[in-house]
Design a protein around this motif. Structure first.
Motif, short mmCIF file in Angstrom:
data_model
loop_
_atom_site.label_atom_id
_atom_site.label_comp_id
_atom_site.label_asym_id
_atom_site.label_seq_id
_atom_site.Cartn_x
_atom_site.Cartn_y
_atom_site.Cartn_z
N LYS A 12 9.42 7.70 -5.51
CA LYS A 12 9.27 9.08 -5.17
C LYS A 12 9.88 9.28 -3.96
N TRP A 13 9.52 8.52 -3.00
CA TRP A 13 9.88 8.62 -1.64
C TRP A 13 11.33 8.46 -1.41
N LEU A 14 11.82 7.58 -1.96
CA LEU A 14 13.29 7.22 -2.16
C LEU A 14 14.20 8.43 -2.96
N THR A 15 13.69 8.61 -3.89
CA THR A 15 14.11 9.68 -4.75
C THR A 15 14.38 11.08 -4.05
N ASP A 16 13.37 11.28 -3.38
CA ASP A 16 13.10 12.71 -2.57
C ASP A 16 14.39 13.00 -1.61
N LYS A 17 14.63 11.53 -1.06
CA LYS A 17 15.66 11.45 0.15
C LYS A 17 17.05 12.15 -0.42
N TYR A 18 17.35 11.58 -1.76
CA TYR A 18 18.78 11.89 -2.02
C TYR A 18 18.76 12.95 -3.05
N MET A 19 17.82 13.18 -3.91
CA MET A 19 17.85 14.20 -4.94
C MET A 19 17.28 15.52 -4.34
N THR A 20 18.15 16.29 -3.83
CA THR A 20 17.97 17.28 -2.90
C THR A 20 18.14 18.57 -3.89
N GLY A 21 18.67 18.40 -4.95
CA GLY A 21 18.66 19.81 -5.97
C GLY A 21 20.23 20.27 -5.85
N SER A 22 21.09 19.75 -4.99
CA SER A 22 22.37 20.29 -4.52
C SER A 22 23.32 19.38 -5.48
N VAL A 23 24.15 20.08 -6.37
CA VAL A 23 25.14 19.38 -7.04
C VAL A 23 26.29 18.47 -5.79
N ARG A 24 26.36 19.68 -5.06
CA ARG A 24 27.43 19.04 -3.89
C ARG A 24 27.11 17.86 -3.26
N HIS A 25 25.90 17.80 -3.00
CA HIS A 25 25.27 16.57 -2.48
C HIS A 25 25.52 15.28 -3.16
N TYR A 26 25.15 15.64 -4.48
CA TYR A 26 25.39 14.51 -5.64
C TYR A 26 26.66 14.09 -5.61
N LEU A 27 27.72 15.05 -5.58
CA LEU A 27 29.01 14.56 -5.83
C LEU A 27 29.78 13.93 -4.38
N ILE A 28 28.90 14.39 -3.03
CA ILE A 28 29.38 13.41 -1.97
C ILE A 28 28.82 12.25 -2.16
N TYR A 29 27.50 11.84 -2.65
CA TYR A 29 27.19 10.57 -2.83
C TYR A 29 28.23 9.63 -3.81
N ILE A 30 28.38 10.23 -5.23
CA ILE A 30 29.29 9.56 -6.03
C ILE A 30 30.61 9.34 -5.48
N PHE A 31 31.43 10.40 -4.86
CA PHE A 31 32.74 10.18 -4.49
C PHE A 31 32.73 9.12 -3.45
N THR A 32 31.96 9.09 -2.22
CA THR A 32 31.94 8.60 -1.06
C THR A 32 31.98 7.04 -1.52
N PHE A 33 30.70 6.81 -2.62
CA PHE A 33 30.67 5.56 -3.06
C PHE A 33 31.91 4.97 -3.49
N LEU A 34 32.72 5.70 -4.34
CA LEU A 34 33.86 5.46 -5.16
C LEU A 34 35.03 5.01 -4.30
N VAL A 35 35.23 5.89 -3.12
CA VAL A 35 36.08 5.59 -2.21
C VAL A 35 35.86 4.04 -1.45
N VAL A 36 34.67 4.02 -0.94
CA VAL A 36 34.40 3.05 -0.04
C VAL A 36 34.36 1.70 -0.92
N VAL A 37 33.86 1.64 -1.98
CA VAL A 37 33.79 0.54 -2.96
C VAL A 37 35.38 0.01 -3.35
N LEU A 38 35.86 1.01 -3.93
CA LEU A 38 37.33 0.59 -4.41
C LEU A 38 38.09 0.21 -3.60
N GLY A 39 38.03 1.12 -2.21
CA GLY A 39 38.83 0.54 -0.94
C GLY A 39 38.62 -0.60 -0.29
N ALA A 40 37.23 -1.05 -0.45
CA ALA A 40 36.88 -2.54 0.10
C ALA A 40 37.46 -3.68 -0.92
#
Length: 962
Positions: free
Chosen positions: A583-611
């Protein structure tokens, strides 16, 4: 498909047909119909005893995923026959018992029997499966169905708690077991149990042997409630008593024992297998028997008793595995007697514990309590129940002349023989084996007396009972009486089982120990003279009586102990800590903002694929192999870029939707230029339907923020958008630049060559969808169906809430059902042209469907085109007119499509070919002449109906939300 396959599938078919029983006139108790399944199966398996007894195993297989070595293969040998008889035989008695135990007026008995049949079929699948992956599937299904059965009274918090605990522990063990199966496959190259046993030499000495052994045992120990994983079984007693009698005494908890017995030929003779199986079994035996005597709830006492008895059988299987160490046949046969004792006691335990669980159910049913402190004096009131309890308790205590006495004596013989093993440091520890066995037997005798004497003897306490006790109905007495009679028959006439069930089971557990045509000597007798085993039994009776007398007075024998420092306390604390941490960890990133979720997903995509691309030098931009860009392509690309850039700058939602659609139509033009008609058609129709869907969705949203405040530039959004676009573009160009230097041959060549010769279709795209990758397509339409039902449910819930807040006006001539007002277009031109356009579109959609196997089209495109025609009709004339012209429940259309697709795949099994295999041929038909007929078209029909049902369910429900 063989009869064995049908035997596994029969309970599932009956479970699927349970809703039909509700519609029968008079509404008879469904248990009578359900009882037919296990009864028929029991008779069938009884008839197989002579075949298996003669040494001929029954083997059958249906291809499934042959490329991975996965087949729905089944095997009936001595071990699986024994378990199938327990599952079907006791299953018949349990269903009969439940008919009188479960009140069909107050209980959801149809749901109860669905769960019970699911479990029965899953257990049959476990013990009959020859393929490890299929076995694992049924193994986890037993956990799921037992979860449903334990939580049957889901309004009780303890039932939900016990169900969750049982599933969490057993599924964890099942996943570990699956990992062990994968390691075994790596070592042997096969998932077949028979082939693995024959290839056991490849496992012994392999570096992966010990991890595989540990993982397999983890699955067995969790399922069979071995210490310290036993904690789920007492809480599982919250299930109805028929469930406890079936799952937790005779079947499910025996699955772990079955697994150990099945893998004994693979790992026997290994020190790690011997010490783990026998050691954990002995610890579980003594711990369970000691905990049982402390219980005041009758079912809790039987639960710990079951844990103890499972430990006893597990210990015997471990001791019997030592026979694989010796090369001398006589020595191997000497120590194999422990395996014989395990098999015999497994049968004894099933009947006497099943009878005792039913006795406890009768006591609870007739008195309203299972608290032993409130019971007593029921002997004269319930004489038949008392008689059954006497037989069951004395058999469990190991008192003659019952079967439990014989198998307990054989257990004593096995632990005494262990002292003579000169292997694996047995000289040091061998003396502990008989000591632990004797001490556990003392506690077993004591709690058997507690259960019997303090329930049926002593003072009658009617003031503490919720009900006026009386003898149970005859229907509830017949099943425990039969099992008690079997406990007596097994004791008086053990020879009935010696060579019909015990010897074939031993041959399956220890294959290769004897030569062809030889049989194990199964000699079970009451009297062998004044042996150490006899003196141990006399000591058990004397010490057991002493413990029984002292139990109420000695705190250590009656105090439950502090729950905080128990294994249950550790489980609860650990689970609570995990929940708080998550719950503590989920509350840190589950902010209720779709923008935040897309930032997490796309950042992960760019970093992992680029690496990954940088690490493996994947970026390779070589334009020498690129085709020249034509003027048409440049113009379309320019229009696409302009439309895409314009979307975020649009001043209204309508303009944003139109621009988004324009981007999709430009992509469609690219498909046309690149000669991909199927993709072009699909994209065009998807964009058309999507624009309609967007319009319906945006109708309900608030105004754009830019209409309220000026557009703001956000650097984070810009960088992420730029990074994703750049990364995808570079990867696509790198893949294109690889050209002929690519390490893998293109798969397109295979599909181009094989689409017509193997699948009978010239349209490669459609052939891939409905034939080569038909399983993917079926899963995709299932996902679409689930999504549409989710949307439908959410909108209906929203409509219900709105109707509660704003009830419809009475007497309004514009009111429709549900309080909705009809909405339709006033455009006369649209309404007039749609009459003609709709039939043209529908005709074209049907052409696309029928022509799709050899020309552009198919079920998916045809379904979308049909949906577009219906959407046009709904927009022009309104939903009510459309529904009157097309009076279909589109959810049922979707369900029909899914059913057709599934049955098409299932039909291939009838012909002995893998699931979803298709056939085609050329036939001469009147008028039409020679026509190609392909079963893939039937599957495509399922896709067509599913797409129509999904699309119209979503669009019409969103359109109704006014």
């Amino acid at each position: 498909m063989s009869i064995l396959h049908a035997a596994i599938i029969l309970p599932f078919i009956l479970a699927a047909g349970m809703p039909l029983l509700k519609r029968l006139p008079g509404k008879p108790h469904p248990g009578w119909a359900v009882m037919l399944a296990p009864a028929v199966l029991f008779v069938y398996f009884l008839r197989q005893i002579p075949i298996v007894q003669s040494g001929h195993d029954i083997v059958a297989a249906v291809p499934w995923i042959t490329s991975l070595g996965i087949e729905f293969s089944v095997q009936l040998d001595g071990l699986s026959l024994l378990f199938t008889l327990l599952i079907s035989g006791i299953g018949t008695l349990v269903v009969f018992y439940s008919i009188f135990y479960m009140d069909k007026e107050k209980e959801a008995v149809h749901r109860f029997y669905v769960y019970l049949l699911l479990f029965m079929g899953a257990m049959l699948g476990v013990v009959l499966s020859d393929n490890l992956i299929v076995l694992y599937g049924f193994w986890e299904l037993t956990s799921i169905s037992s979860f449903l059965l334990i939580a049957f009274w889901h309004h009780r918090e303890r039932s939900r708690y016990g169900a969750f605990k049982s599933m969490l522990i057993t599924v964890f063990g099942g996943l570990a077991m699956l990992a062990g199966f994968v390691l075994i496959y790596i070592m042997t190259g096969t998932f077949s149990v028979r082939e693995i046993i024959q290839s056991s030499d490849m496992i012994i000495g392999h570096s992966l042997m010990l991890p595989a052994l540990l993982l397999v045992l983890l699955g067995a120990f969790t399922k069979s409630a071995q210490f310290p994983f036993h904690i789920w079984l007492p809480d599982a007693m919250e299930a109805p008593t028929p469930v406890s009698a079936y799952l937790h005494s005779a079947t499910m908890v025996k699955a772990g024992l079955y697994l150990v017995a099945r893998f004994t030929p693979v790992f026997s003779g290994q020190a790690s297998w011997f010490w783990l199986v026998s050691g954990v079994g002995l610890i579980t035996l003594i711990f369970g028997s000691f905990k049982a005597i402390k219980q005041t709830d009758l079912k809790a006492m039987l639960a710990f008793s079951t844990i103890s008895q499972l430990g006893l059988i597990m210990a015997l299987l471990g001791l019997g595995s030592a026979s694989g160490y010796y090369t001398d046949v006589q020595q191997s046969l000497f120590y194999s007697k422990a395996t014989m004792a395990a098999i015999f006691h497994l049968m004894n335990h099933a009947v006497f514990k099943g009878a005792l669980f039913m006795v406890v159910g009768i006591v609870d049913h007739e008195t309203g309590t299972r608290d032993i402190r409130k019971l007593g004096g029921l002997m004269s009131i319930m004489p038949v129940t008392f008689t059954v309890a006497v037989i069951g308790a004395l058999s469990m205590a190991g008192i003659p002349p019952f079967g439990g006495f014989l198998s307990k004596e054989m257990f004593f013989t096995a632990v005494l023989n262990a002292r003579e093993m000169g292997i694996w440091s047995m000289d040091t520890w061998s003396s502990l084996f008989p000591v632990i066995a004797w001490a556990a037997s003392v506690f077993t005798f004591a709690y058997s007396m507690v259960l019997l004497v303090r329930t049926f003897a002593g003072k009658f306490k009617p003031e503490q009972l919720k009900l006026q006790p009386h003898e149970a109905p005859v229907g509830m007495l017949i099943p425990p009486v039969i099992m008690a009679a079997l406990a007596l028959v097994f004791g008086l006439f053990p020879g009935l089982l010696s060579y019909s069930l015990i010897e074939p089971a031993m041959a399956a557990v220890m294959p290769g120990l004897l030569g062809p045509g030889e049989k194990f000597l199964v000699s079970i007798e009451f009297w062998h003279g004044w042996t150490p085993e006899v003196f141990m039994t006399l000591g058990v009776i004397g010490a057991g009586i002493l413990v029984f007398v002292l139990q109420p007075k000695v705190k250590v024998l009656n105090s439950p102990g502090s729950p905080r420092f128990s294994l249950n306390g550790v489980y609860d604390s650990g689970l609570g800590m995990l929940e708080r941490s998550s719950k503590w960890l989920t509350d840190k990133y589950m902010t209720g903002s779709v923008r935040h979720y897309l930032i997490y997903i796309f950042t992960f995509l760019v970093v992992v694929l680029g690496a990954i691309m940088l690490a493996f030098d994947g970026f390779n931009l070589d334009s020498s192999s690129y085709a020249p860009v034509t003027v048409y392509e440049a113009a379309i690309l320019l229009a696409l870029i302009i439309a895409a850039i314009a979307v975020p700058f649009a001043n209204s939602r309508l303009l944003a939707i139109i621009l988004t659609g324009a981007v999709g139509y430009m992509v469609s033009l690219f498909f046309v230029i690149f000669r991909a008609p199927d993709l072009a058609l699909t994209q065009l129709i998807v964009e058309t339907v999507s624009v309609t869907l967007f319009l319906l969705c945006f109708y309900h949203l608030p105004k754009l923020k830019k209409e309220l405040s000026p557009l703001k530039f956000k650097l984070t959004n810009f960088l992420i958008a730029l990074g994703v676009g750049l990364m995808v573009t570079l990867i696509a160009l790198s893949a294109l630049s690889a050209g002929n230097s690519h390490p893998f041959e293109s798969i397109s060549k295979f599909f181009l060559e094989a689409s017509y010769t193997l699948a009978g279709g010239k349209n490669v795209v459609n052939v891939i969808l409905v034939d080569f990758r038909g399983f993917d397509t079926m899963l995709e339409i299932v996902v679409l169906g689930i999504a549409s039902l989710g949307i439908y449910s959410m909108i209906r819930l929203s409509l219900d809430e709105k109707q509660e807040q704003f009830p419809p006006r009475l007497g309004s001539n514009k009111q429709l059902r549900g309080g909705l007002v009809p909405v339709r277009s006033n455009d006369v031109i649209l309404r007039m042209t749609s009459r003609v356009a709709m039939f043209i579109i529908l005709t074209f959609s049907w052409y696309l469907f029928f022509a799709g196997h050899n020309n552009p089209g198919g079920g998916f495109i045809g379904g979308l085109m049909t949906s577009a025609a219906l959407v046009l009709l709904a927009i022009a004339y309104g939903q009510e007119v459309m529904r009157s012209i097309v009076p279909l429940n589109f959810r049922k259309v979707m369900a029909t499509g899914l059913l057709i697709a599934f049955l098409t795949g299932l039909g291939s099994l009838w012909f002995g070919v893998p699931f979803l295999s298709h056939a085609f041929g050329h036939e001469y038909l009147p008028i039409l002449g020679e026509v190609e007929l392909a079963t893939a078209v039937i599957f495509d029909l399922g896709v067509y109906l599913t797409v129509v049902g999904v699309t119209m369910t979503i669009i019409l429900e969103i359109g109704r939300d006014r």
